[in-house]
Motif scaffolding. Structure first.
Motif, PDB file in Angstrom:
ATOM      1  N   GLY B 293       1.045  -1.212   0.025  1.00 58.18           N
ATOM      2  CA  GLY B 293      -0.046  -0.059   0.652  1.00 58.18           C
ATOM      3  C   GLY B 293       0.588   1.106  -0.079  1.00 58.18           C
ATOM      4  N   ILE B 294       2.453   1.077   0.245  1.00 57.27           N
ATOM      5  CA  ILE B 294       2.698   2.110   0.614  1.00 57.27           C
ATOM      6  C   ILE B 294       2.908   2.837  -0.868  1.00 57.27           C
ATOM      7  CG2 ILE B 294       5.203   3.350   0.484  1.00 57.27           C
ATOM      8  CD1 ILE B 294       6.088   0.846   2.603  1.00 57.27           C
ATOM      9  N   PRO B 295       3.667   2.796  -1.843  1.00 58.90           N
ATOM     10  CA  PRO B 295       3.605   3.106  -3.223  1.00 58.90           C
ATOM     11  C   PRO B 295       2.658   3.880  -3.879  1.00 58.90           C
ATOM     12  CG  PRO B 295       4.561   0.976  -3.461  1.00 58.90           C
ATOM     13  CD  PRO B 295       3.639   1.170  -2.695  1.00 58.90           C
ATOM     14  N   ARG B 296       2.381   5.162  -4.282  1.00 60.00           N
ATOM     15  CA  ARG B 296       1.717   6.206  -4.590  1.00 60.00           C
ATOM     16  C   ARG B 296       1.426   5.353  -6.306  1.00 60.00           C
ATOM     17  NH1 ARG B 296       2.135  12.543  -5.348  1.00 60.00           N
ATOM     18  NH2 ARG B 296       4.334  11.710  -4.509  1.00 60.00           N
ATOM     19  N   HIS B 297       2.641   5.159  -7.038  1.00 64.34           N
ATOM     20  CA  HIS B 297       1.762   4.650  -8.482  1.00 64.34           C
ATOM     21  C   HIS B 297       2.233   3.618  -8.418  1.00 64.34           C
ATOM     22  CE1 HIS B 297       1.667   8.758  -9.764  1.00 64.34           C
ATOM     23  NE2 HIS B 297       2.939   8.920  -9.107  1.00 64.34           N
ATOM     24  N   ARG B 298       1.489   2.622  -9.126  1.00 65.69           N
ATOM     25  CA  ARG B 298       1.847   0.582  -8.767  1.00 65.69           C
ATOM     26  C   ARG B 298       3.724   0.521  -9.755  1.00 65.69           C
ATOM     27  NH1 ARG B 298      -1.608  -2.461 -13.165  1.00 65.69           N
ATOM     28  NH2 ARG B 298       0.146  -3.170 -14.261  1.00 65.69           N
ATOM     29  N   GLU B 299       4.112   1.113 -10.547  1.00 65.66           N
ATOM     30  CA  GLU B 299       5.195   0.867 -10.805  1.00 65.66           C
ATOM     31  C   GLU B 299       6.160   0.722  -9.729  1.00 65.66           C
ATOM     32  OE1 GLU B 299       3.255   2.938 -12.628  1.00 65.66           O
ATOM     33  OE2 GLU B 299       2.765   1.642 -14.379  1.00 65.66           O
ATOM     34  N   SER B 300       5.846   2.013  -9.188  1.00 66.75           N
ATOM     35  CA  SER B 300       6.677   2.047  -7.834  1.00 66.75           C
ATOM     36  C   SER B 300       7.192   1.244  -7.286  1.00 66.75           C
ATOM     37  CB  SER B 300       6.352   3.443  -6.479  1.00 66.75           C
ATOM     38  OG  SER B 300       5.609   4.350  -7.381  1.00 66.75           O
ATOM     39  N   ILE B 301       6.350   0.254  -6.859  1.00 67.70           N
ATOM     40  CA  ILE B 301       6.578  -1.268  -6.414  1.00 67.70           C
ATOM     41  C   ILE B 301       8.065  -1.482  -7.250  1.00 67.70           C
ATOM     42  CG2 ILE B 301       4.892  -2.701  -7.596  1.00 67.70           C
ATOM     43  CD1 ILE B 301       5.467  -2.689  -3.944  1.00 67.70           C
ATOM     44  N   ILE B 302       7.973  -1.998  -7.857  1.00 68.60           N
ATOM     45  CA  ILE B 302       9.386  -2.434  -8.673  1.00 68.60           C
ATOM     46  C   ILE B 302      10.472  -1.506  -8.462  1.00 68.60           C
ATOM     47  CG2 ILE B 302      10.194  -3.212 -10.817  1.00 68.60           C
ATOM     48  CD1 ILE B 302       7.856  -2.905 -11.929  1.00 68.60           C
ATOM     49  N   LEU B 303      10.227  -0.240  -8.153  1.00 68.00           N
ATOM     50  CA  LEU B 303      11.708   0.688  -7.759  1.00 68.00           C
ATOM     51  C   LEU B 303      11.523   0.275  -6.305  1.00 68.00           C
ATOM     52  CD1 LEU B 303      10.185   3.797  -9.602  1.00 68.00           C
ATOM     53  CD2 LEU B 303      11.827   2.225 -10.872  1.00 68.00           C
ATOM     54  N   LEU B 304      10.888   0.029  -5.913  1.00 66.54           N
ATOM     55  CA  LEU B 304      10.561  -0.536  -3.984  1.00 66.54           C
ATOM     56  C   LEU B 304      11.748  -1.741  -4.251  1.00 66.54           C
ATOM     57  CD1 LEU B 304       8.248   1.020  -2.266  1.00 66.54           C
ATOM     58  CD2 LEU B 304      10.211   1.411  -2.042  1.00 66.54           C
ATOM     59  N   ILE B 305      10.878  -2.488  -4.270  1.00 65.77           N
ATOM     60  CA  ILE B 305      11.822  -3.840  -4.149  1.00 65.77           C
ATOM     61  C   ILE B 305      12.790  -4.573  -5.118  1.00 65.77           C
ATOM     62  CG2 ILE B 305      10.036  -7.130  -4.562  1.00 65.77           C
ATOM     63  CD1 ILE B 305       9.412  -4.813  -2.518  1.00 65.77           C
ATOM     64  N   VAL B 306      12.579  -4.489  -6.033  1.00 70.57           N
ATOM     65  CA  VAL B 306      13.893  -5.232  -6.941  1.00 70.57           C
ATOM     66  C   VAL B 306      14.791  -5.197  -6.606  1.00 70.57           C
ATOM     67  CG1 VAL B 306      14.620  -5.314  -9.466  1.00 70.57           C
ATOM     68  CG2 VAL B 306      12.405  -4.989  -8.838  1.00 70.57           C
ATOM     69  N   PHE B 307      15.910  -3.945  -5.816  1.00 68.03           N
ATOM     70  CA  PHE B 307      17.158  -3.442  -5.611  1.00 68.03           C
ATOM     71  C   PHE B 307      17.261  -4.214  -4.084  1.00 68.03           C
ATOM     72  CE2 PHE B 307      17.810  -0.543  -2.135  1.00 68.03           C
ATOM     73  CZ  PHE B 307      16.637   0.373  -2.206  1.00 68.03           C
ATOM     74  N   THR B 308      16.500  -4.822  -3.905  1.00 69.69           N
ATOM     75  CA  THR B 308      16.631  -5.106  -2.358  1.00 69.69           C
ATOM     76  C   THR B 308      16.760  -6.477  -2.315  1.00 69.69           C
ATOM     77  OG1 THR B 308      14.391  -5.801  -1.764  1.00 69.69           O
ATOM     78  CG2 THR B 308      15.382  -3.622  -0.865  1.00 69.69           C
ATOM     79  N   THR B 309      17.019  -6.942  -3.374  1.00 72.18           N
ATOM     80  CA  THR B 309      17.170  -8.611  -3.654  1.00 72.18           C
ATOM     81  C   THR B 309      18.339  -9.268  -3.712  1.00 72.18           C
ATOM     82  OG1 THR B 309      15.189  -8.230  -5.834  1.00 72.18           O
ATOM     83  CG2 THR B 309      16.561 -10.945  -4.964  1.00 72.18           C
ATOM     84  N   LEU B 310      19.562  -8.593  -4.209  1.00 71.25           N
ATOM     85  CA  LEU B 310      20.771  -8.735  -3.559  1.00 71.25           C
ATOM     86  C   LEU B 310      20.962  -7.916  -1.985  1.00 71.25           C
ATOM     87  CD1 LEU B 310      22.245  -9.169  -6.517  1.00 71.25           C
ATOM     88  CD2 LEU B 310      23.833  -8.666  -5.423  1.00 71.25           C
ATOM     89  N   PRO B 311      21.345  -6.465  -1.338  1.00 71.24           N
ATOM     90  CA  PRO B 311      21.210  -7.461   0.069  1.00 71.24           C
ATOM     91  C   PRO B 311      20.057  -8.502   1.264  1.00 71.24           C
ATOM     92  CG  PRO B 311      20.451  -5.027  -0.711  1.00 71.24           C
ATOM     93  CD  PRO B 311      20.216  -6.022  -1.551  1.00 71.24           C
ATOM     94  N   MET B 312      19.062  -8.706   0.422  1.00 67.75           N
ATOM     95  CA  MET B 312      18.472  -9.526   1.367  1.00 67.75           C
ATOM     96  C   MET B 312      19.367 -11.010   0.905  1.00 67.75           C
ATOM     97  SD  MET B 312      14.629  -8.979   1.085  1.00 67.75           S
ATOM     98  CE  MET B 312      13.723  -7.339   1.454  1.00 67.75           C
ATOM     99  N   LEU B 313      19.566 -11.690  -0.243  1.00 67.68           N
ATOM    100  CA  LEU B 313      20.368 -12.918  -0.760  1.00 67.68           C
ATOM    101  C   LEU B 313      21.125 -12.707   0.299  1.00 67.68           C
ATOM    102  CD1 LEU B 313      21.752 -15.279  -1.808  1.00 67.68           C
ATOM    103  CD2 LEU B 313      22.726 -13.623  -3.322  1.00 67.68           C
ATOM    104  N   PHE B 314      22.506 -11.521   0.914  1.00 66.75           N
ATOM    105  CA  PHE B 314      23.320 -11.757   1.073  1.00 66.75           C
ATOM    106  C   PHE B 314      23.228 -11.674   2.873  1.00 66.75           C
ATOM    107  CE2 PHE B 314      27.684 -10.485  -0.389  1.00 66.75           C
ATOM    108  CZ  PHE B 314      27.259 -10.757  -2.022  1.00 66.75           C
ATOM    109  N   MET B 315      22.157 -10.697   3.800  1.00 69.53           N
ATOM    110  CA  MET B 315      21.636 -10.613   4.808  1.00 69.53           C
ATOM    111  C   MET B 315      21.311 -12.319   5.202  1.00 69.53           C
ATOM    112  SD  MET B 315      19.511  -7.111   5.899  1.00 69.53           S
ATOM    113  CE  MET B 315      18.706  -6.965   4.215  1.00 69.53           C
ATOM    114  N   SER B 316      21.141 -12.533   4.529  1.00 70.18           N
ATOM    115  CA  SER B 316      19.974 -14.475   4.766  1.00 70.18           C
ATOM    116  C   SER B 316      21.952 -14.767   5.559  1.00 70.18           C
ATOM    117  CB  SER B 316      19.816 -15.222   2.787  1.00 70.18           C
ATOM    118  OG  SER B 316      21.010 -15.717   2.903  1.00 70.18           O
TER     119      SER B 316
END
Lengths: 391, 395
Positions: B293-316
């Motif tokens: 529900g956070i992003p104002r535009h529907r595309e913004s979720i892509i801009l928010l989520i995709v780049f976190t993939t790598l940090p999440m991999l490393f944090m695991s």
């Protein structure tokens, strides 16, 4: 073009998502990876010991193993099963097993066998603890021979060459401490920057379609007196790209200065060369971004394309797993990822200190990517004039 | 809207929205295959290396032959001096140099130590590992033979009465203590076995987050709100069931078929795996609703989520050992379902662990599921409120 440039700067400054992708995101990623691997090489990883012997000799072995850089004995287990279970629980990465009677057999020269087990599912931890435990085993063997030789009257000077006639001196060129921060951050962080560039390029053009501002954009571009459709398209596209490109260029420069100036990562080509390389890399990513949005002219499909390509580039660039070990068709595919070329150029220039042109094919390919907008400007103009946003 | 309606609507959205279709169906099917193909070589073999042999002796040639015979390294040429060898490295014709000094054989024949230099290109740790292992193995083998006087002419070996001993005596002299090395859970020390489990779990989490965000964004942009008369909870259950209908088959595919196709370890008891997936999928779904529900535009979720993939991999804690993660990042990693999911999945499926081994992760996933459900409840309310306001202002 200046009008478009100024209009774009205003758009970038007033939309929060651009701030997230142009400044906050790259800064966060740079800090995340460099602070996470600040230690360089993981130290004191938990390992276990199963000492069936519990003699003075084995206790001294345990102390020595504990003193190694990467390993720390955190627990003693009564049996191999217990140790294996601890490993499955994730409490230890490896364990060393000394069976009962080892010291006794060693004294009798019966060549006893010890063993060590690593959890190679955790690749880095497995490799590093293996190195320590193997070294320990060699030392243990050496100590046994030493006591026999001493009894036979050999001097210390004679013993060392006998114990280890051939010694391997390894020289990891320009990264002598095997610093993982240097090894990974140097490619991962620019890779993420490139992902952000793709996003902003695609989203920047896509949002003009979505918000129905494309006519306004073209009008701004033709305000400066250009009446030709193609000319307007070029002006509109390059005005936008320049505004985004300059900001990303500064972010890229800040990144390079942080790496090579502040963190003192090896940079044998001098910082200016890397500033130049990152600039070309930013432009190349912009070029690819233009290709993406022009081939799939809706923001969501363009962004999806950018995400899939961008995420894949971390694996296919060969920074952790070499490209030469991939199937040949994937090796061919890797050419289409700008990060692959940036990685080679970084290795060539900063890490190895060779002249930039030593890796000219990669440099030329990056330049090729950055020239893509020239090719796509007419199509961009057409999209701006004709494509209506379908929600 | 009843459960049925919102369920049907969700399924329809996933299959008709291009973005959602791509992220929820196409990516979870294609990406695991693609990544496995990339890493399925498991390890790098035959790393090209050049040799500078200043000794030109029978023993140095023996050494070179043995290094060439290892699976890790391939000798691509002999250079006359170090300068020529460096040029080969510069032109990427090879990734390392082995330098054998002129006194190699002389020293070994007279009981002196000799140093062989191994230079490795550091663009990849695997090159370094391959070159180092090949040289270490060969030197240890030759050292053992020198000790038992099968090779070289060590005066101590002669003096200590080893020459002419029985095979057993020789073995004891060469290896007074023998050792065995076992690589548990990843016997080849391979890259696919190590990285693919994490990729599978991350693929499920990230694509579901994107799918939820895209669909939520679309609804929000179109101003669709909760219809009065039915509780948000029931509608959310419908949406959740919709996503589960898509993701349960995907889980079966990713955890059942993909490892099977590529011969990756599959040690988990299928029931235990199902048991783990229940809280994992719920936690990811609730997390998705909470942030969708956070992003104002529907595309913004892509801009928010995709780049976190790598940090999440490393944090695991899979690629960079968890024990070496700085406390802050380690704690931060605990709040994402992927961290618990990856570690629990690896314990069950790669390491043959059982339910008692993943108790911590299991409880953590349920805690996440509950906390994110509360958060999701709050953000949904806020979003709907804001959406309602927008609508009134629009009218």
């Amino acid at each position: 073009m200046l009008n478009v440039f100024l209009r774009e700067l205003k758009r970038l400054a007033t939309t929060p998502i651009y701030w997230l992708n142009m400044v906050i995101g790259p800064v966060f990623c740079a800090l995340f990876f460099t602070t996470m691997m600040d230690a360089g090489l993981p130290k004191n990883m938990p390992i276990g010991l199963v000492d069936g012997d519990n003699s003075a000799t084995t206790r001294s072995l345990a102390r020595n193993l504990d003193a190694f850089q990467s390993s720390e004995i955190v627990a003693h287990y009564p049996s191999v099963t217990e140790a294996r279970k601890a490993m499955q629980k994730g409490e230890i990465y490896a364990f060393y097993y000394i069976p009962k009677g080892t010291t006794h057999e060693m004294l009798l020269q019966h060549a006893p066998t010890v063993s060590f087990y690593t959890n190679s599912q955790y690749f880095v931890a497995g490799s590093l603890t293996y190195k320590d435990m193997r070294m320990m085993s060699e030392l243990m063997s050496g100590a046994a021979t030493r006591s026999v030789l001493r009894a036979k009257g050999a001097t210390d000077g004679q013993m060392t060459p006998y114990l280890q006639p051939i010694v391997i001196d390894s020289h990891p060129i320009h990264n002598p401490s095997l610093n993982y921060n240097v090894y990974l951050s140097n490619t991962v962080v620019p890779g993420l920057l490139s992902l952000f560039v793709l996003f902003v390029t695609v989203f920047g053009i896509g949002s003009e379609i979505k918000e129905n501002t494309s006519d306004e954009l073209l009008a701004t571009a033709s305000k400066a007196g250009s009446w030709n459709k193609t000319q307007t398209a070029y002006k509109a596209l390059f005005g936008k790209l320049w505004a985004q490109g300059i900001i990303f260029m500064f972010v890229g420069w800040a990144l390079m200065l942080y790496f090579y100036g502040y963190l003192k990562f090896p940079c044998y080509c001098g910082i200016p060369t890397m500033l130049f390389v990152i600039t070309i890399f930013v432009w190349a990513s912009q070029g690819l971004g233009v290709l993406m949005i022009c081939s799939l002219p809706t923001p969501r499909m363009g962004l999806s394309f950018a995400s899939l390509w961008g995420v894949l580039s971390f694996s296919i660039c060969g920074m952790s797993f070499p490209v030469m070990a991939m199937p040949s068709w994937i090796q061919g595919l890797s050419v289409l990822f700008p990060l692959r070329h940036y990685f080679i150029l970084y290795v060539n220039c900063a890490l190895d200190g060779y002249p930039l042109l030593n890796a000219w094919p990669y440099f030329a390919t990056l330049c090729g990517f950055s020239l893509l907008p020239l090719l796509f400007a007419p199509r961009f103009g057409k999209i701006m004039r004709e494509v209506a946003y379908a929600p | 809207m009843t459960i049925h309606e919102s369920y049907a609507k969700t399924i329809r959205s996933i299959f008709t929205d291009g973005g959602a279709l791509l992220f929820c169906i196409v990516v979870p099917i294609i990406y695991p295959i693609l990544y496995t193909l990339i890493y399925n070589g498991e390890t790098v073999r035959e790393v090209p290396v050049t040799v500078v042999d200043d000794s030109h002796s029978a023993m140095s040639r023996d050494y070179i032959r043995r290094v060439d015979a290892t699976p890790d390294v391939r000798i691509v040429g002999q250079s006359t001096d170090m300068e020529a060898a460096k040029l080969m490295v510069q032109h990427r014709d090879c990734y390392g140099i082995i330098y054998i000094p002129s006194e190699f054989e002389k020293n070994l024949m007279t009981g002196k130590q000799v140093h062989v230099q191994a230079y490795c290109d550091m663009s990849g740790m695997l090159y370094y590992k391959a070159i180092l292992i090949a040289n270490t193995e060969v030197s240890l083998d030759m050292n053992a033979e020198i000790k038992t006087a099968d090779l070289g002419g060590n005066p101590i070996a002669n003096a200590s009465g080893i020459v002419g001993g029985t095979d057993e005596q020789k073995l004891t002299t060469a290896h007074p203590v023998q050792y065995e090395y076992v690589q548990l859970f990843n016997p080849q020390g391979g890259f696919a076995t190590f990285l693919i489990p994490a990729v599978l779990i991350l693929a499920i989490q990230q694509t579901m987050l994107l799918g939820i965000g895209l669909i939520a964004g679309t609804r929000r942009e179109r101003g669709i709100r909760v219809t009065k008369g039915h509780s948000t909870l029931l509608q959310m259950t419908g949406v959740a069931l919709g996503f589960m209908t898509v993701y349960i088959p995907i889980c079966v595919y990713e955890f059942g078929l993909v490892p099977h196709l590529f011969n990756l370890p599959q040690l988990a008891n299928p029931w235990e795996l199902c048991f783990l997936m229940v809280p994992f999928l719920i936690a990811v779904f609730n997390f998705g609703i909470a942030i969708g529900g956070i992003p104002r535009h529907r595309e913004s979720i892509i801009l928010l989520i995709v780049f976190t993939t790598l940090p999440m991999l490393f944090m695991s804690g899979v690629s960079w050992p968890g024990s070496a993660l700085p406390t802050f990042w380690k704690q931060l990693g605990q709040i994402f379902p992927s961290t618990q999911g990856i570690n629990a999945f690896i314990k069950l499926n790669e390491m043959g662990g059982h339910f008692e081994d993943i108790r911590y992760e299991y409880i953590a996933l349920w805690v996440q599921a509950i906390v994110y459900a509360l958060l999701a409840h709050i953000t949904t309310k806020l979003v709907h409120k804001a959406g309602g306001d927008d609508e009134t202002t629009n009218q």
